[in-house]
Design a protein around this motif. Structure first.
Motif, PDB file in Angstrom:
ATOM      1  N   ASP A 139       0.872  -1.171   0.000  1.00 61.08           N
ATOM      2  CA  ASP A 139       0.000   0.000   0.000  1.00 61.08           C
ATOM      3  C   ASP A 139       0.912   1.225   0.000  1.00 61.08           C
ATOM      4  O   ASP A 139       1.527   1.556   1.015  1.00 61.08           O
ATOM      5  CB  ASP A 139      -0.886  -0.053   1.248  1.00 61.08           C
ATOM      6  N   ARG A 142       0.090   4.465   2.277  1.00 56.19           N
ATOM      7  CA  ARG A 142       0.274   4.182   3.707  1.00 56.19           C
ATOM      8  C   ARG A 142       1.661   3.626   4.008  1.00 56.19           C
ATOM      9  O   ARG A 142       1.984   3.409   5.173  1.00 56.19           O
ATOM     10  CB  ARG A 142      -0.768   3.176   4.191  1.00 56.19           C
ATOM     11  N   HIS A 143       2.451   3.351   2.963  1.00 60.06           N
ATOM     12  CA  HIS A 143       3.789   2.796   3.165  1.00 60.06           C
ATOM     13  C   HIS A 143       3.689   1.507   3.959  1.00 60.06           C
ATOM     14  O   HIS A 143       4.448   1.292   4.915  1.00 60.06           O
ATOM     15  CB  HIS A 143       4.670   3.802   3.923  1.00 60.06           C
ATOM     16  N   ARG A 144       2.735   0.651   3.577  1.00 60.32           N
ATOM     17  CA  ARG A 144       2.450  -0.528   4.373  1.00 60.32           C
ATOM     18  C   ARG A 144       2.562  -1.787   3.519  1.00 60.32           C
ATOM     19  O   ARG A 144       2.142  -1.791   2.370  1.00 60.32           O
ATOM     20  CB  ARG A 144       1.027  -0.402   4.924  1.00 60.32           C
TER      21      ARG A 144
END
Ligand code: CA
Length: 228
Positions: A139, A142-144
Motif C-alpha cells: 500500500d 500508507r507505506h504498508r
C-alpha cells in the motif's frame, strides 16, 4: 518513498541542444543521460529506468515516433517530445502515440523545466496505490506491506527494494540495476550489499510464509514472482 535522484534520458542529435539540456537539467538536480541518435536512444529507453525521456523527433537512426511506439509496448516512461515541427498534425500524432507533452523548438529552458516538473508530478500521481503479487500487498500511500492479513515491518531501504522488485515482478533484475536504483550506487560498486539486503528482506517477506516470492537467478540477479 525516499526518492533517489530522478533520471532523465535526453535523445537529441544536435550536440548544442543536447549539451544545453544536459547542463541545465544537471544543474537543476537531475541525473542526465544523453543519446545522440535514435538507435542508442531506443536502446537506453528500453533497457534503463528513467523517470522521463526528452525525445527529439527527427533523429538519425530510429526517429522519435518509432522510439515512442516501441517504448509504449512495454513501458509507461513519461515522454516529452522536443520538436522543430510545430504543426497541429505532428502534435496530435505525438499525443496519440502516447507522448505526455511536447515542446516546440526553440524553447526557453525555464519552460522546459516547468513542463518536466509537471510531468514528473503527474507520473507519481498516476502510479497505482496498491501493488499486489499473490498475497503480497504494498500500500503505497500508507507505506504498508502485508502478506495476507499479516503486516510486515520494513526499513525504508527494504521497502524501496521490495517496491522495485514488485513493480517489475517477473523480470530478473541484476544486482547492478538494484544497486543503482535502490542505493544510487555506480556500476562498479560492491554489489554484495544487494545480497545482504535481499537476505534480510526475504527473512521478513518470504521465510515466515509457505509461498516464496523472491527468487535468486544464479549468475544474473533476483526476481519477484509467484511460481505456484
Ligand atoms: Ca533532430
Amino acid at each position: 518513498m525516499l526518492n533517489p535522484t530522478m533520471r532523465i534520458l535526453v535523445v537529441e542529435d544536435e550536440s548544442k541542444t543536447a549539451c544545453y539540456l544536459r547542463k541545465g537539467l544537471t544543474e537543476s538536480g537531475f541525473n542526465v543521460d544523453v543519446a545522440s541518435n535514435g538507435n542508442d536512444g531506443a536502446h537506453l529507453a528500453l533497457t534503463e529506468d528513467y523517470d522521463l525521456i526528452l525525445l527529439d523527433v527527427m533523429l538519425p537512426g530510429s526517429d522519435g515516433w518509432s522510439i515512442l511506439q516501441s517504448l509504449r509496448r512495454t513501458r509507461q516512461t513519461p515522454v516529452l517530445f522536443l520538436t522543430a515541427k510545430g504543426t497541429v498534425e505532428d502534435r496530435v500524432k505525438g499525443l496519440e502515440l502516447g507522448a505526455d507533452d511536447y515542446l516546440v523548438k526553440p524553447f526557453a529552458f525555464s519552460e522546459l523545466l516547468a513542463r518536466v516538473r509537471s510531468i514528473l508530478r503527474r507520473g507519481t500521481a498516476r502510479q497505482p496505490d496498491v501493488l499486489q503479487v499473490a498475497d503480497l500487498m504494498i500500500d503505497l500511500p500508507r507505506h504498508r506491506v502485508c502478506r495476507g492479513d499479516e503486516r510486515i515491518d520494513l526499513t525504508a531501504k527494504e521497502f524501496n527494494l521490495l517496491l522495485l522488485l514488485t513493480r517489475r515482478a517477473g523480470e530478473v533484475l541484476s544486482r547492478t540495476l538494484i544497486a543503482e536504483q535502490v542505493w544510487d550506487m555506480n556500476f562498479d560498486s560492491d554489489t554484495n550489499v544487494v545480497d545482504v539486503a535481499i537476505r534480510r528482506l526475504r527473512a521478513k517477506v518470504d521465510d515466515p510464509f509457505e509461498r516464496k516470492l523472491i527468487h535468486n537467478v544464479r549468475g544474473v540477479g533476483y526476481v519477484l514472482e509467484d511460481r505456484q
